[in-house]
Design a protein around this motif. Structure first.
Motif, mmCIF file in Angstrom:
data_model
loop_
_atom_site.group_PDB
_atom_site.id
_atom_site.type_symbol
_atom_site.label_atom_id
_atom_site.label_comp_id
_atom_site.label_asym_id
_atom_site.label_seq_id
_atom_site.Cartn_x
_atom_site.Cartn_y
_atom_site.Cartn_z
ATOM 1 N N TYR A 128 3.864 -17.413 1.186
ATOM 2 C CA TYR A 128 4.457 -16.129 1.549
ATOM 3 C C TYR A 128 4.824 -15.392 0.268
ATOM 4 C CZ TYR A 128 8.688 -19.020 1.009
ATOM 5 O OH TYR A 128 9.642 -19.892 0.545
ATOM 6 N N GLN A 129 4.871 -14.069 0.376
ATOM 7 C CA GLN A 129 5.179 -13.246 -0.789
ATOM 8 C C GLN A 129 6.641 -13.428 -1.164
ATOM 9 O OE1 GLN A 129 3.560 -9.208 -0.843
ATOM 10 N NE2 GLN A 129 5.475 -8.491 -1.741
ATOM 11 N N LEU A 130 6.870 -13.619 -2.461
ATOM 12 C CA LEU A 130 8.229 -13.868 -2.928
ATOM 13 C C LEU A 130 9.119 -12.643 -2.786
ATOM 14 C CD1 LEU A 130 7.553 -15.944 -6.153
ATOM 15 C CD2 LEU A 130 8.761 -16.715 -4.115
ATOM 16 N N SER A 131 8.576 -11.479 -3.118
ATOM 17 C CA SER A 131 9.386 -10.263 -3.109
ATOM 18 C C SER A 131 8.480 -9.057 -3.018
ATOM 19 C CB SER A 131 10.233 -10.183 -4.390
ATOM 20 O OG SER A 131 10.783 -8.901 -4.576
ATOM 21 N N ALA A 132 9.008 -7.987 -2.442
ATOM 22 C CA ALA A 132 8.250 -6.743 -2.393
ATOM 23 C C ALA A 132 8.015 -6.191 -3.788
ATOM 24 C CB ALA A 132 8.998 -5.710 -1.547
ATOM 25 N N LEU A 133 8.800 -6.660 -4.745
ATOM 26 C CA LEU A 133 8.657 -6.211 -6.124
ATOM 27 C C LEU A 133 7.567 -6.972 -6.866
ATOM 28 C CD1 LEU A 133 12.440 -5.901 -7.093
ATOM 29 C CD2 LEU A 133 10.883 -4.101 -6.301
ATOM 30 N N THR A 134 7.049 -8.039 -6.257
ATOM 31 C CA THR A 134 6.010 -8.833 -6.921
ATOM 32 C C THR A 134 4.798 -8.977 -6.003
ATOM 33 O OG1 THR A 134 7.058 -10.862 -6.091
ATOM 34 C CG2 THR A 134 7.645 -10.133 -8.317
ATOM 35 N N PRO A 135 4.111 -7.869 -5.684
ATOM 36 C CA PRO A 135 2.937 -7.968 -4.816
ATOM 37 C C PRO A 135 1.869 -8.849 -5.448
ATOM 38 C CG PRO A 135 3.011 -5.832 -5.916
ATOM 39 C CD PRO A 135 4.327 -6.495 -6.175
ATOM 40 N N PHE A 182 -11.259 -5.380 -0.640
ATOM 41 C CA PHE A 182 -10.109 -6.256 -0.830
ATOM 42 C C PHE A 182 -8.849 -5.407 -0.753
ATOM 43 C CE2 PHE A 182 -7.807 -9.387 -3.825
ATOM 44 C CZ PHE A 182 -7.468 -10.217 -2.762
ATOM 45 N N THR A 183 -7.940 -5.741 0.167
ATOM 46 C CA THR A 183 -6.757 -4.926 0.405
ATOM 47 C C THR A 183 -5.478 -5.689 0.087
ATOM 48 O OG1 THR A 183 -6.417 -5.611 2.711
ATOM 49 C CG2 THR A 183 -8.013 -3.830 2.292
ATOM 50 N N PHE A 184 -4.417 -4.942 -0.157
ATOM 51 C CA PHE A 184 -3.121 -5.554 -0.450
ATOM 52 C C PHE A 184 -2.532 -6.246 0.775
ATOM 53 C CE2 PHE A 184 1.537 -4.790 -0.130
ATOM 54 C CZ PHE A 184 1.943 -5.778 -1.017
ATOM 55 N N SER A 185 -2.568 -5.570 1.922
ATOM 56 C CA SER A 185 -1.868 -6.085 3.105
ATOM 57 C C SER A 185 -2.697 -7.030 3.954
ATOM 58 C CB SER A 185 -1.389 -4.915 3.978
ATOM 59 O OG SER A 185 -2.496 -4.134 4.414
ATOM 60 N N ARG A 186 -4.064 -6.902 3.914
ATOM 61 C CA ARG A 186 -4.891 -7.686 4.824
ATOM 62 C C ARG A 186 -5.884 -8.595 4.127
ATOM 63 N NH1 ARG A 186 -7.932 -3.684 8.379
ATOM 64 N NH2 ARG A 186 -7.847 -2.345 6.516
ATOM 65 N N GLY A 187 -5.878 -8.617 2.813
ATOM 66 C CA GLY A 187 -6.845 -9.436 2.100
ATOM 67 C C GLY A 187 -8.238 -8.834 2.187
ATOM 68 N N VAL A 188 -9.258 -9.671 2.266
ATOM 69 C CA VAL A 188 -10.634 -9.184 2.364
ATOM 70 C C VAL A 188 -10.895 -8.748 3.803
ATOM 71 C CG1 VAL A 188 -13.080 -9.781 2.138
ATOM 72 C CG2 VAL A 188 -11.411 -10.682 0.509
ATOM 73 N N VAL A 189 -11.364 -7.504 3.961
ATOM 74 C CA VAL A 189 -11.638 -6.985 5.296
ATOM 75 C C VAL A 189 -13.060 -6.421 5.338
ATOM 76 C CG1 VAL A 189 -9.236 -6.443 5.804
ATOM 77 C CG2 VAL A 189 -10.675 -4.709 4.744
ATOM 78 N N GLU A 190 -13.666 -6.507 6.498
ATOM 79 C CA GLU A 190 -14.989 -5.937 6.731
ATOM 80 C C GLU A 190 -14.834 -4.897 7.829
ATOM 81 O OE1 GLU A 190 -19.603 -7.527 7.159
ATOM 82 O OE2 GLU A 190 -17.936 -8.928 6.962
#
Length: 366
Positions: A113-120, A300-308
């Motif tokens: 899981y992401q540690l913080s919104a400040l560390t995408p 490649f996206t920030f919120s969904r990873g690799v998307v097609e």
């Protein structure tokens, strides 16, 4: 080659040559035991060589070296030296219902899981030791993972640990840590058909371990090792690659405007406006529909990873003009390969991903 390993039961430690490591310190070998106390393996905490009972040797990686421990014959796991594709999780399951984790997670799972919104892009990794169903509230998850700030439990002999970081077992309400978590799913070929007992034995054996290093011995190293026996971190490897090889691997490129959708081809790398905060999104073309003005792409996206997905071609659109190292079909195959590294705006974003698919290299700017 057979050895007796009474080093685990006495203060005298015979020399044991394994993978070039001369560790003979009894405390630096870990015992793997199941919940009922049965010994299923041992490992060296210096070089991570492992010997396990025959039922836990996966993918035919049984070495010739053996150990006899407490009457059990243990086989060396012969691990590939550089096998990134088969080491890391091949896919992940996104989990948003953090109130009912007992229905989704089981002991032995690897989560991140992401540690913080400040560390995408920077993810924390852990092994699930257990999940407790809590009536009227979020389920409680017991994790084994690297933890900071041991506090009152910190031992005097650990005072020299500059990062105050230890492998610990903690009970956590995941809703206080993240809004979404990911279960890292491994294939049976990677971890074996029933890996959970070995995963938990590894995790429990390392409780109390110190010596955390961000790029060499971090939370992902630990979780991946517990699942696969490979002490590796894709986050750490990508960071190291970027820092140490960016000059050697930099490439320059030019792009040209796309005036007509029919000029695009499968395997092309295009740059298209997506939003005010993401005006130049790089993506790989997998299909062109001139009749509807849409293209099929992988990005490649920030919120969904690799998307097609299928996108309406919205100008301005640019095609990257650098030569591809691969055929169009290979470019698409590479784009569809599993990617377990998290999105990072500086070191691995949509541009890095698209260039890697086409050239195997990293662009000269983020």
């Amino acid at each position: 080659m057979n050895h007796s390993m009474d080093m685990l039961a006495s203060d005298s430690s015979p020399s044991l040559d394994h993978r070039g490591c001369d560790n003979t310190t009894r405390e630096r070998f870990k015992r793997y035991v199941t919940w009922d106390g049965a010994l299923i393996g041992v490992s060296c905490a210096v070089c991570y060589s492992e010997w396990v009972t025959v039922g836990f040797v996966s993918r035919g990686h049984r070495g010739t070296e053996m150990l006899s421990v407490d009457g059990e014959s243990l086989h060396l796991i012969d691990k590939p030296d550089d096998d990134r594709a088969s080491t890391f999780s091949t896919k992940s399951t996104k989990i948003t219902d953090l109130d009912n984790l007992a229905q989704i997670l089981t002991a032995g799972d690897h989560i991140s899981y992401q540690l913080s919104a400040l560390t995408p892009g920077l993810s924390h990794h852990a092994i699930v030791k257990g999940v407790k169903r809590m009536e009227g509230g979020p389920d409680e998850v017991t994790l084994v993972h690297w933890q900071f700030n041991r506090g009152s439990e910190r031992r005097e002999e650990d005072a020299r640990e500059p990062l105050a970081c230890f492998v610990e077992s903690t009970e956590d309400d995941m809703k206080t840590k993240a809004s979404v978590i990911y279960r890292c799913d491994y294939s049976d070929d990677t971890v074996g058909e029933d890996n959970r007992a070995l995963t938990l034995a590894r995790a429990n054996a390392w409780i109390g371990e110190t010596g955390y290093k961000p790029t060499q011995k971090n939370c992902e190293h630990f979780a991946v090792f517990c699942k696969t026996g490979q002490h590796r971190s894709l986050q750490g490897e990508v960071a190291t690659d970027v820092v140490t090889e960016v000059v050697r691997r930099m490439i320059d490129y030019t792009d040209e405007p796309v005036e007509d959708i029919s000029s695009l081809s499968v395997g092309d790398q295009v740059i298209m406006y997506m939003s005010f905060i993401h005006p130049r999104c790089h993506m790989i073309v997998t299909g062109v529909d001139a009749d509807t003005g849409r293209i099929d792409v992988i990005r490649f996206t920030f919120s969904r990873g690799v998307v097609e997905e299928k996108l309406k071609l919205r100008k301005p659109v640019f095609r990257v003009m650098s030569d591809s190292s691969f055929s169009p079909s290979d470019v698409i195959s590479r784009a569809r390969e599993p990617v377990s590294v998290a999105f990072n705006i500086f070191s691995f974003n949509c541009k890095h991903f698209a260039f890697w698919c086409r050239t195997g290299q990293i662009p000269s700017t983020p």
